[in-house]
Design a protein around this motif. Structure first.
Motif, PDB file in Angstrom:
ATOM      1  N   LEU A   1      -2.098  -4.759   8.406  1.00 51.93           N
ATOM      2  CA  LEU A   1      -1.416  -3.661   7.697  1.00 51.93           C
ATOM      3  C   LEU A   1      -0.221  -3.230   8.540  1.00 51.93           C
ATOM      4  CD1 LEU A   1      -1.676  -1.767   5.193  1.00 51.93           C
ATOM      5  CD2 LEU A   1      -3.024  -0.231   6.625  1.00 51.93           C
TER       6      LEU A   1
ATOM      7  N   TRP B   1      -0.271   6.699  12.808  1.00 52.24           N
ATOM      8  CA  TRP B   1       0.696   5.615  12.654  1.00 52.24           C
ATOM      9  C   TRP B   1       2.060   6.013  13.185  1.00 52.24           C
ATOM     10  CZ3 TRP B   1      -0.292   0.780  10.662  1.00 52.24           C
ATOM     11  CH2 TRP B   1      -1.526   0.602  10.022  1.00 52.24           C
TER      12      TRP B   1
ATOM     13  N   ARG C   1       0.248  -5.098   3.283  1.00 51.94           N
ATOM     14  CA  ARG C   1      -1.070  -5.534   3.723  1.00 51.94           C
ATOM     15  C   ARG C   1      -1.353  -6.969   3.299  1.00 51.94           C
ATOM     16  NH1 ARG C   1      -7.154  -3.815   2.164  1.00 51.94           N
ATOM     17  NH2 ARG C   1      -6.939  -5.520   0.701  1.00 51.94           N
TER      18      ARG C   1
ATOM     19  N   PHE D   1      -4.798   4.651  -1.566  1.00 46.12           N
ATOM     20  CA  PHE D   1      -5.589   3.414  -1.627  1.00 46.12           C
ATOM     21  C   PHE D   1      -6.545   3.422  -0.444  1.00 46.12           C
ATOM     22  CE2 PHE D   1      -5.672  -1.291  -0.582  1.00 46.12           C
ATOM     23  CZ  PHE D   1      -6.472  -1.640  -1.655  1.00 46.12           C
ATOM     24  N   GLY D   2      -7.794   3.087  -0.717  1.00 41.53           N
ATOM     25  CA  GLY D   2      -8.746   2.939   0.387  1.00 41.53           C
ATOM     26  C   GLY D   2      -9.151   4.262   1.012  1.00 41.53           C
TER      27      GLY D   2
ATOM     28  N   THR E   1      -5.308   6.444   9.656  1.00 42.53           N
ATOM     29  CA  THR E   1      -6.411   5.563   9.231  1.00 42.53           C
ATOM     30  C   THR E   1      -7.515   5.669  10.278  1.00 42.53           C
ATOM     31  OG1 THR E   1      -4.815   4.059   8.210  1.00 42.53           O
ATOM     32  CG2 THR E   1      -7.034   3.207   8.546  1.00 42.53           C
TER      33      THR E   1
ATOM     34  N   ALA F   1      -8.573   5.401   4.703  1.00 44.41           N
ATOM     35  CA  ALA F   1      -7.226   5.993   4.778  1.00 44.41           C
ATOM     36  C   ALA F   1      -7.359   7.487   4.485  1.00 44.41           C
ATOM     37  CB  ALA F   1      -6.314   5.327   3.752  1.00 44.41           C
TER      38      ALA F   1
ATOM     39  N   VAL G   1       0.879  -1.173   0.000  1.00 45.82           N
ATOM     40  CA  VAL G   1       0.000   0.000   0.000  1.00 45.82           C
ATOM     41  C   VAL G   1       0.917   1.224   0.000  1.00 45.82           C
ATOM     42  CG1 VAL G   1      -1.830   1.231   1.238  1.00 45.82           C
ATOM     43  CG2 VAL G   1      -1.803  -1.269   1.204  1.00 45.82           C
TER      44      VAL G   1
ATOM     45  N   HIS H   1     -14.952   1.776   3.676  1.00 47.70           N
ATOM     46  CA  HIS H   1     -15.257   0.471   3.090  1.00 47.70           C
ATOM     47  C   HIS H   1     -14.952  -0.658   4.074  1.00 47.70           C
ATOM     48  CE1 HIS H   1     -10.951   0.976   2.440  1.00 47.70           C
ATOM     49  NE2 HIS H   1     -10.848  -0.333   2.308  1.00 47.70           N
TER      50      HIS H   1
ATOM     51  N   HIS I   1     -13.320   1.035   7.398  1.00 44.24           N
ATOM     52  CA  HIS I   1     -12.138   1.872   7.585  1.00 44.24           C
ATOM     53  C   HIS I   1     -11.922   2.778   6.390  1.00 44.24           C
ATOM     54  CE1 HIS I   1     -10.709  -1.714   5.474  1.00 44.24           C
ATOM     55  NE2 HIS I   1      -9.742  -0.952   4.976  1.00 44.24           N
TER      56      HIS I   1
ATOM     57  N   ARG J   1       4.235   7.355   1.811  1.00 42.96           N
ATOM     58  CA  ARG J   1       3.642   6.434   2.812  1.00 42.96           C
ATOM     59  C   ARG J   1       3.736   5.035   2.225  1.00 42.96           C
ATOM     60  NH1 ARG J   1      -1.728   4.527   4.047  1.00 42.96           N
ATOM     61  NH2 ARG J   1      -2.378   4.768   6.210  1.00 42.96           N
TER      62      ARG J   1
ATOM     63  N   TRP K   1      -7.345  -5.575  11.823  1.00 43.42           N
ATOM     64  CA  TRP K   1      -8.750  -5.305  12.107  1.00 43.42           C
ATOM     65  C   TRP K   1      -9.628  -6.486  11.728  1.00 43.42           C
ATOM     66  CZ3 TRP K   1      -6.021  -2.292   8.539  1.00 43.42           C
ATOM     67  CH2 TRP K   1      -6.435  -2.314   7.206  1.00 43.42           C
TER      68      TRP K   1
ATOM     69  N   ASP L   1     -13.255  -4.389   3.669  1.00 45.62           N
ATOM     70  CA  ASP L   1     -12.446  -5.028   2.634  1.00 45.62           C
ATOM     71  C   ASP L   1     -13.178  -6.181   1.956  1.00 45.62           C
ATOM     72  OD1 ASP L   1     -10.232  -3.365   2.901  1.00 45.62           O
ATOM     73  OD2 ASP L   1      -9.388  -4.588   4.523  1.00 45.62           O
TER      74      ASP L   1
HETATM   75  C1  SIN Z   1      -6.828  -0.137   3.166  1.00 43.75           C
HETATM   76  O1  SIN Z   1      -7.932   0.274   2.897  1.00 43.75           O
HETATM   77  O2  SIN Z   1      -6.601  -1.332   3.285  1.00 43.75           O
HETATM   78  C2  SIN Z   1      -5.684   0.822   3.395  1.00 43.75           C
HETATM   79  C3  SIN Z   1      -5.802   1.558   4.671  1.00 43.75           C
HETATM   80  C4  SIN Z   1      -4.651   2.498   4.867  1.00 43.75           C
HETATM   81  O3  SIN Z   1      -3.724   2.521   4.057  1.00 43.75           O
HETATM   82  O4  SIN Z   1      -4.660   3.221   5.858  1.00 43.75           O
END
Ligand code: SIN
Length: 285
Positions: free
Chosen positions: A116, A244, A274, A96-97, A128, A261, A86, A101, A259, A270, A252, A103
């Protein structure tokens, strides 16, 4: 094998706990694994600072939590297809993310857990957020609980990963490798309220990224109900926001959380790794 004397410090928010006293560079012994898994399920997301682990360790822990699986439409590492990097380089606009959502809820059996691990984090930002979907369900009014009790939602990855979907459109603006496909248009159904397979809790199980419509409702009624549920599900009282640190492992429970990001670190890098652990089909509460 590692015998476990772990210390669990809940965040005090609606979900989440910090776990120390455990070194995941070594395999968990069976009794320790059971306690560790129970802590993840109970707190819904756990944060383990200062975990100097390798990708072998990450994969082994994922296997101990049920087995690795791929992330469809997102390319894994060339030599480790079940590990997704990621990554957002400093000059990339899109990560990403970045929308709420759960997963892979577009699959018949979404993952039980996501792991992660942070390799490099921006000097500021890049947090996050998670939201507790058992608490979200419990806080619904009785009329809504009655309405959604026997409803089913249709989920699909078409929005992010479909042919011409979001990640197809932003391909040049990300540091990640996506594989948008017409296969992402496939639909799978989940109860709107599931019974958590381990805790037995009732969970609100719809998310804005993948839940497309309510089965049996016309488009307008479906959109009205889903929009109300999406907003409620991630409202402030149910959330925790993590800052972080490098070498932090976060795990999780994907069945009881959503969650996101936070995209607020333009100009900085960053870099995270994952994995997802296999889950089961979800049953109505
Ligand atoms: C994700 O949705 O898996 C990524 C979350 C992140 O990078 O904080």
């Amino acid at each position: 094998m590692l015998c476990l004397v772990m210390h669990i410090a809940p965040t005090g928010a609606a979900l989440g706990a910090f776990i120390t006293g455990i070194d995941l560079a070594r395999p968990l012994a069976p009794e320790g694994l059971a306690a560790f898994r129970a802590a993840i399920v109970a707190h819904k997301v756990v944060f383990l600072p200062d975990q100097h682990i390798t990708l072998d360790d990450l994969e082994r822990l994922t296997d101990q939590l049920g087995g690795r699986r791929d992330t469809p439409y997102v390319k894994g590492l060339a030599d480790r297809p079940m590990v997704v990097r990621v990554l957002r380089e400093a000059d990339a606009a899109i990560g990403f993310g970045e929308a709420w959502h759960t997963d892979l809820s577009y699959l018949a059996a979404p993952p039980a857990f996501t792991l992660l691990w942070s390799s490099e984090i921006p000097p500021k930002g890049g947090d996050t957020m998670w939201s507790n979907q058992a608490a979200a369900y419990a806080a619904l009014d009785d009329a809504t609980k009655r309405e959604i009790a026997n409803l089913t939602a249709v989920h699909s990855a078409i929005g992010p990963y479909g042919a011409g979907g979001y990640y197809a459109q932003v391909q040049g603006k990300t540091s990640m490798q996506f594989a948008p496909s017409a296969e992402a248009h496939a639909e799978h159904r989940h109860p709107v309220v599931i019974r958590h397979p381990e805790s037995g809790e009732k969970i609100l199980f719809v998310n804005r990224t993948y839940a497309l419509r309510i089965e049996g409702y016309d488009a307008e009624r479906s959109a009205r109900l889903l929009n109300a549920l999406f907003l409620h599900a991630v409202s402030e009282p149910f959330r925790y926001r993590l800052q972080w640190r490098p070498h932090m492992l976060t795990i999780w429970d994907n069945r009881s959380t959503q969650h996101l990001a936070v995209n607020d670190y333009q100009g900085h890098r960053r870099d995270m790794y994952r994995t997802t652990a296999v889950g089961t089909a979800l049953e109505a509460a």
